[in-house]
Design a protein around this motif. Structure first.
Motif, mmCIF file in Angstrom:
data_model
loop_
_atom_site.group_PDB
_atom_site.id
_atom_site.type_symbol
_atom_site.label_atom_id
_atom_site.label_comp_id
_atom_site.label_asym_id
_atom_site.label_seq_id
_atom_site.Cartn_x
_atom_site.Cartn_y
_atom_site.Cartn_z
ATOM 1 N N ALA A 3 0.895 -1.165 0.034
ATOM 2 C CA ALA A 3 0.097 -0.012 -0.108
ATOM 3 C C ALA A 3 0.905 1.260 -0.006
ATOM 4 O O ALA A 3 0.696 2.237 -0.575
ATOM 5 N N PHE A 70 -8.306 1.975 -8.071
ATOM 6 C CA PHE A 70 -8.061 2.424 -6.736
ATOM 7 C C PHE A 70 -8.255 3.806 -6.413
ATOM 8 O O PHE A 70 -7.327 4.459 -5.890
ATOM 9 N N SER A 71 -9.181 4.391 -6.831
ATOM 10 C CA SER A 71 -9.691 5.713 -6.524
ATOM 11 C C SER A 71 -8.868 6.789 -7.704
ATOM 12 O O SER A 71 -8.868 7.999 -7.481
ATOM 13 N N TYR A 122 -1.940 7.476 -11.816
ATOM 14 C CA TYR A 122 -1.564 5.968 -11.442
ATOM 15 C C TYR A 122 -0.931 5.464 -12.569
ATOM 16 O O TYR A 122 -0.897 5.970 -13.574
ATOM 17 N N LEU A 128 0.469 -4.708 -10.777
ATOM 18 C CA LEU A 128 0.456 -4.506 -9.507
ATOM 19 C C LEU A 128 1.614 -5.075 -8.983
ATOM 20 O O LEU A 128 1.995 -4.282 -7.800
ATOM 21 N N ARG A 169 -12.157 -3.884 -14.542
ATOM 22 C CA ARG A 169 -10.860 -4.036 -13.703
ATOM 23 C C ARG A 169 -9.968 -4.892 -14.687
ATOM 24 O O ARG A 169 -9.107 -5.492 -13.833
ATOM 25 N N HIS A 195 -10.360 -6.080 -7.192
ATOM 26 C CA HIS A 195 -10.364 -5.113 -5.828
ATOM 27 C C HIS A 195 -11.590 -5.424 -5.134
ATOM 28 O O HIS A 195 -12.745 -5.227 -5.410
ATOM 29 N N GLY A 198 -10.645 -3.548 -0.135
ATOM 30 C CA GLY A 198 -9.193 -3.160 0.105
ATOM 31 C C GLY A 198 -8.233 -4.015 -0.287
ATOM 32 O O GLY A 198 -7.141 -3.520 -0.272
ATOM 33 N N LYS A 200 -6.408 -6.501 -2.919
ATOM 34 C CA LYS A 200 -6.152 -6.471 -4.287
ATOM 35 C C LYS A 200 -5.468 -7.776 -4.958
ATOM 36 O O LYS A 200 -4.464 -8.355 -4.283
ATOM 37 N N SER A 331 -5.981 -5.971 2.800
ATOM 38 C CA SER A 331 -6.455 -4.665 3.102
ATOM 39 C C SER A 331 -5.405 -4.024 3.909
ATOM 40 O O SER A 331 -5.618 -2.733 3.899
#
Length: 532
Positions: A3, A70-71, A122, A128, A169, A195, A198, A200, A331
């Motif tokens: 994270a 992820f926002s 991003y 990832l 996604r 996702h 929280g 991934k 998460s």
């Protein structure tokens, strides 16, 4: 840890989200319009400084938000402007002006192809897992610096653009044989991201051309015979290719779907032989004759391959002592599992057959991920979740084999659509691929326009038969039809005329087919290595 890495990457790599372009006779000015920003980037139209190359500036003028990862907002470029650095074209000759129009049409063609995506916050250019395992120095780099060397200030004004497909996604990062550096001519990385609360999860696959020196050059035949080069060392490029793949992805499970008879057989045999000769324990090989096994719509026989791959997928897990062959972060940002192996699929053109297999592999991985995340209970299957199943199949239907990926089976309508798509592909391969390849070479900088040259490679004189033979064939065929519609005094006279013009039309057609390479649209700007 993961994270923190993702957050750090986003913070350090953020580009300006809102830019305004101002044009003067001497310079382009790009004004940052984000809140609190007061930067202005100046680009000299004569010297083209600030790490820019070429004689035109390409600007994204319209964008459409396609969603968030992820926002982080993900944008699709929908319109472009191509602006010349030159204040005037008066210094160009008539031929150069004509060439310039063709070059501009090439750039416009590339930009008109759907699928340019970007994000200012991003990193779409890395998976990832790769982002979670990067160094602090990498995290501090801007998005632009991660893909190319950039000035300390230009990275706020420019951001990498990915060409591929982003649906829900699912992300497809697009970049036929190989070159001396080991780069496969056709290579695609596909990442499926989940996702949930929280957590991934990511599953990555690749597809790529058979990685040795071979070609299948258009020659008007529906299926040109593949040619394997006899004058080069195949193992050098082959070894480099898999060395780089192992560094990027880890263990390689090759899934070769070409026919094991006919013209494709030598490719399969050579591929298998080279994997054995390389003797690398990180590379495994499976050959599956897709057309033979699934002929007459026996799509249930795909389970034969899936069973073999399932064993290999489990072997990835046991060999590397990880629970599942996918990447998972919980998460709390803790890395739970790493994907240490990857499936590399191919057929001849890395399209239909490869699409089917990749969709099935992705589904198998998704099943395991959703069970691990608690979305599905043990024993539950994706197929039982009707709403989700419909969404999932429609996503893969966007760019995978039509009816199979949407319904899980092949239909008669699907076969008809495959036939139609094959006709379209035949036309493009023979009569428009040369222009498209030139457009890509120009766009990527593989060819640079030199104003000193009076004429570009576009001006290649065609042989006389290029124009004469098609005209003769059309005239002869037309006369044959006319003779059939307007019968002579006797049937023998009519038959004689029909046979004469019919023989002339089919004979001319045979000559054209024999000299097919002279009639197809071949690339002109960058001369590819000729195969034996």
């Amino acid at each position: 840890m993961a994270a923190a890495a993702a957050a750090g990457a986003a913070a350090a790599a953020a580009s300006y989200a809102n830019l305004k372009l101002h044009t003067t006779p001497e310079k382009f000015y790009v004004e940052a319009c984000d809140e609190g920003a007061d930067d202005v980037l100046a680009i000299d139209r004569v010297s083209t400084e600030v790490t820019l190359t070429g004689t035109y500036l390409i600007v994204i003028t319209k964008k459409k938000k396609v969603g968030e990862i992820f926002s982080h907002a993900i944008w699709k470029a929908t319109d472009f402007d191509i602006l010349s650095y030159k204040k005037t074209m008066l210094h160009l000759t008539d031929i150069q002006l004509q060439d310039n129009k063709v070059f501009l049409s090439m750039i416009s063609h590339v930009l008109s192809v759907d699928g340019f995506y970007f994000s200012t916050t991003y990193d779409l250019t890395h998976t990832l897992q790769r982002l979670a395992n990067t160094s602090p120095e990498f995290q501090e780099m801007s998005l632009l610096e991660r893909v190319r060397i950039a000035c300390c200030f230009i990275h706020r004004f420019a951001t990498p653009v990915m060409h591929g497909c982003i649906l829900l996604r699912c992300e497809d990062n697009t970049e036929c044989g190989i070159d001396s550096e080991g780069h496969a001519a056709n290579f695609v990385e596909t990442e499926q991201i989940v996702h949930y609360k929280g957590s991934k999860a990511s599953f990555v696959q690749t597809r790529g051309s058979i990685p040795f020196f071979w070609s299948q050059r258009p020659n008007l035949k529906y299926k040109p015979k593949p040619q394997i080069s006899k004058s080069v060392n195949h193992m050098d490029g082959f070894q480099r290719h898999f060395d780089s793949q192992i560094i990027s992805y880890g263990k390689q499970m090759i899934v070769n779907l070409v026919n094991q008879k006919g013209s494709e057989l030598p490719l399969e045999q050579t591929f298998a032989k080279m994997v054995n000769s390389m003797a690398n324990g990180m590379v495994r090989y499976i050959a599956f004759d897709f057309h033979k096994e699934c002929s007459r719509m026996r799509w249930d026989r795909l389970q034969i391959l899936l069973d073999q791959l399932a064993e290999q997928q489990d072997e990835f897990r046991y060999l590397y002592m990880f629970c599942f062959s996918y990447f998972l972060v919980d998460s709390d940002g803790k890395i739970v599992t790493q994907q240490e192996g990857i499936f590399r699929s191919n057929c001849m053109d890395c399209l239909d057959r490869t699409n089917v297999i990749q969709s099935l592999l992705a589904r198998r991985s998704l099943q395991a991920q959703l069970q691990r995340l608690g979305v599905l209970h043990v024993g539950q299957r994706i197929e039982e979740q009707a709403d989700f199943e419909k969404i999932y199949k429609n996503v893969y239907n966007k760019y995978f084999k039509l009816s199979f990926c949407r319904t899980g089976k092949r239909t008669q309508w699907g076969l008809i659509m495959d036939g139609w798509n094959s006709l379209i592909r035949y036309y493009k391969n023979n009569f428009s691929d040369g222009f498209r390849q030139d457009a890509i070479d120009l766009f990527l900088g593989n060819y640079s326009v030199d104003e000193v040259e009076s004429a570009s490679p576009l001006h290649i004189k065609k042989d006389w038969k290029f124009l004469a033979l098609p005209i003769i064939m059309v005239v002869a065929f037309s006369m044959c039809i006319i003779c059939l519609l307007m019968a002579g005094d006797t049937w023998t006279e009519t038959l004689a005329y029909v046979l004469f013009w019919g023989t002339a039309s089919f004979g001319t057609f045979a000559i054209i087919l024999y000299n097919g390479k002279d009639f197809v649209d071949a690339p002109k700007l960058v001369q590819k290595e000729k195969m034996d």
